[in-house]
Design a protein around this motif. Structure first.
Motif, PDB file in Angstrom:
ATOM      1  N   VAL A   1      87.487 -10.858   6.620  1.00  0.00           N
ATOM      2  CA  VAL A   1      88.416 -10.486   7.705  1.00  0.00           C
ATOM      3  C   VAL A   1      88.341 -11.441   8.871  1.00  0.00           C
ATOM      4  CG1 VAL A   1      88.573  -7.984   7.263  1.00  0.00           C
ATOM      5  CG2 VAL A   1      86.916  -8.861   8.930  1.00  0.00           C
TER       6      VAL A   1
ATOM      7  N   ARG B   1      91.613 -18.567   8.656  1.00  0.00           N
ATOM      8  CA  ARG B   1      92.069 -18.031   7.489  1.00  0.00           C
ATOM      9  C   ARG B   1      92.755 -18.887   6.506  1.00  0.00           C
ATOM     10  NH1 ARG B   1      94.347 -14.506  11.799  1.00  0.00           N
ATOM     11  NH2 ARG B   1      96.475 -15.738  12.005  1.00  0.00           N
TER      12      ARG B   1
ATOM     13  N   THR C   1      91.538 -11.600   1.791  1.00  0.00           N
ATOM     14  CA  THR C   1      91.625 -10.627   2.920  1.00  0.00           C
ATOM     15  C   THR C   1      91.097  -9.016   2.351  1.00  0.00           C
ATOM     16  OG1 THR C   1      93.355 -11.682   3.740  1.00  0.00           O
ATOM     17  CG2 THR C   1      92.815  -9.211   4.610  1.00  0.00           C
TER      18      THR C   1
END
Length: 409
Positions: A179, A315, A327
């Motif tokens: 995350v 990310r 994710t």
């Protein structure tokens, strides 16, 4: 010997051999844990390894170390951070590399964080001429409540930095997942102590006493109403009473009782409100029992809040390494644990990720701060490649996930 002298060298190494050396480095650190601000042997091991790699370094915040790569590159200046301190826990993992220091254990994986950054250092050094900008390697002491990041900043750790990245292993997240949100990824925290002063006496004469034990019980229950009735349901807040100390006897009502506990919150502005409610509720509840409450508050860390642009870059790097389904959608955010990486993010843009460690091994599934915990060494190559991407290393210089022989694909 604390460090295998030839474990790292300036010579070009294959990927698999380098990762193997980093795993051994991690296990050596694990066997020799040191508490916050006492990481002298750990610092010596890190500095010796950087010397072997011919990476210049300087001491920072006493037992901290900053290594520097590509100092004259013209691009964005980034920092990559690892924490290095251990916890006051007796290890019960049974691993061959278990702690040799009684009462001290790497129960949060900081040994693995340091080893992952060292693996990154080995690989980036071999491609130093391809780095677009300078890279600072931050080995930080005293994350476990010692405000080490604050001291690093005061000692100039961020003076030549444009953006900073960090991470933490997380056993509750499956291996291969992570995350890294915009905004808060981990909560802020603080602790409190409530001293209840009553009047002691014989348990057969409660009317002649002012019972601080009864008052402590009532205060404990009353404080639970802060989250459920005094704050908005959308607020990410925890208030926990974690200890009651009321030394007396089977027939003795004591003079005093002490409550200890902590708070967690995602928004900095909630700290003052929650602390005020704790004081108000404790004092007024205690008064109904004829007891006087004195409340002390101890702020620790603010929430770890990612800057959106940096989080987006992190990310993208996580997706490149872990795949399109990287994710962990089931992980509620923010995580209510806390991190002093928050200090860095208050000073510079940056991002922090939680990367999954749970892979079926029971030592990788128990939570951090558990005496049976052990760091998942499978994370070392994952993070080394993640950091290499964030440092701007060309994709052709990063081994693919299916690399089995150490050769670049």
């Amino acid at each position: 010997m604390f460090l295998f002298q030839d474990e790292f060298s300036g010579a070009r190494q294959e990927w698999d051999a380098m990762i193997g050396a980093a795993v051994e480095f991690r296990r050596t650190l694990h066997a020799n844990p040191e508490l916050s601000w006492r990481e002298h042997k750990t610092a010596a091991a890190i500095r010796s390894a950087l010397d072997a790699l011919q990476i210049p370094w300087r001491a920072c915040a006493e037992t901290g170390t900053i290594g520097l790569l590509a100092p004259h590159a013209a691009g964005r200046r980034i920092a990559l951070r690892a924490d290095i301190d251990a916890l006051p826990i007796d290890e019960k993992s049974g691993r061959e590399w278990s702690s040799q220091n009684d009462g001290v254990m790497h129960a949060c994986g900081h040994d693995g964080h340091a080893a992952s950054l060292m693996a990154t250092a080995v690989w980036l050094k071999q491609f130093e001429d391809q780095l677009p900008g300078p890279v600072s390697l931050l080995y930080q002491p005293a994350e476990e409540g010692g405000h080490g990041a604050k001291r690093m900043i005061e000692d100039g750790a961020l003076e030549a930095v444009d953006v900073i990245f960090g991470w933490h292993n997380w056993p509750a997240i499956p291996f291969g997942k992570a995350v890294c949100p915009d905004g808060a990824v981990m909560a802020g925290n603080g602790t409190f102590r409530i001293t209840l002063a009553g009047k002691g006496g014989h348990a057969s004469q409660p009317e002649a006493c002012r019972d601080p034990v009864l008052a402590a019980s009532a205060v404990t229950l009353a404080l639970q109403q802060i989250v459920s009735r005094r704050m908005a349901p959308q607020s990410a807040i925890v208030v926990s009473v974690t200890s009651i100390n009321a030394p007396g006897g089977d027939t003795i009502i004591p003079e005093t009782a002490t409550l200890g506990g902590g708070i967690r919150l995602a928004r900095a502005g909630d700290r003052e409100v929650v602390n005020a409610l704790i004081s108000d509720i404790a004092e007024k509840t205690a008064a109904t029992y004829g007891v006087i409450a004195s409340v002390e508050h101890f702020p620790r860390y603010d929430a770890t809040v990612n800057e959106p642009a940096a989080a987006s870059q992190m990310r993208a790097a996580l997706k490149a390494e872990l795949g399109v389904d990287w994710t962990s959608a089931e992980t509620p955010l923010p995580i209510m644990a806390s991190e002093d990486f928050s200090y860095y993010l208050k000073e510079k843009p940056g991002a922090f990720a939680l990367i999954g460690a749970g892979d079926g091994d029971p030592h990788h599934h128990v939570s951090c701060h558990n005496p049976e915990y052990d760091f998942n060494d499978r994370l070392i190559p994952v993070v080394a490649k993640l950091f290499a991407r964030l440092a701007g290393l060309p994709e052709q210089a990063i081994p693919h996930a299916d690399t089995s022989n150490g050769a670049l694909s």
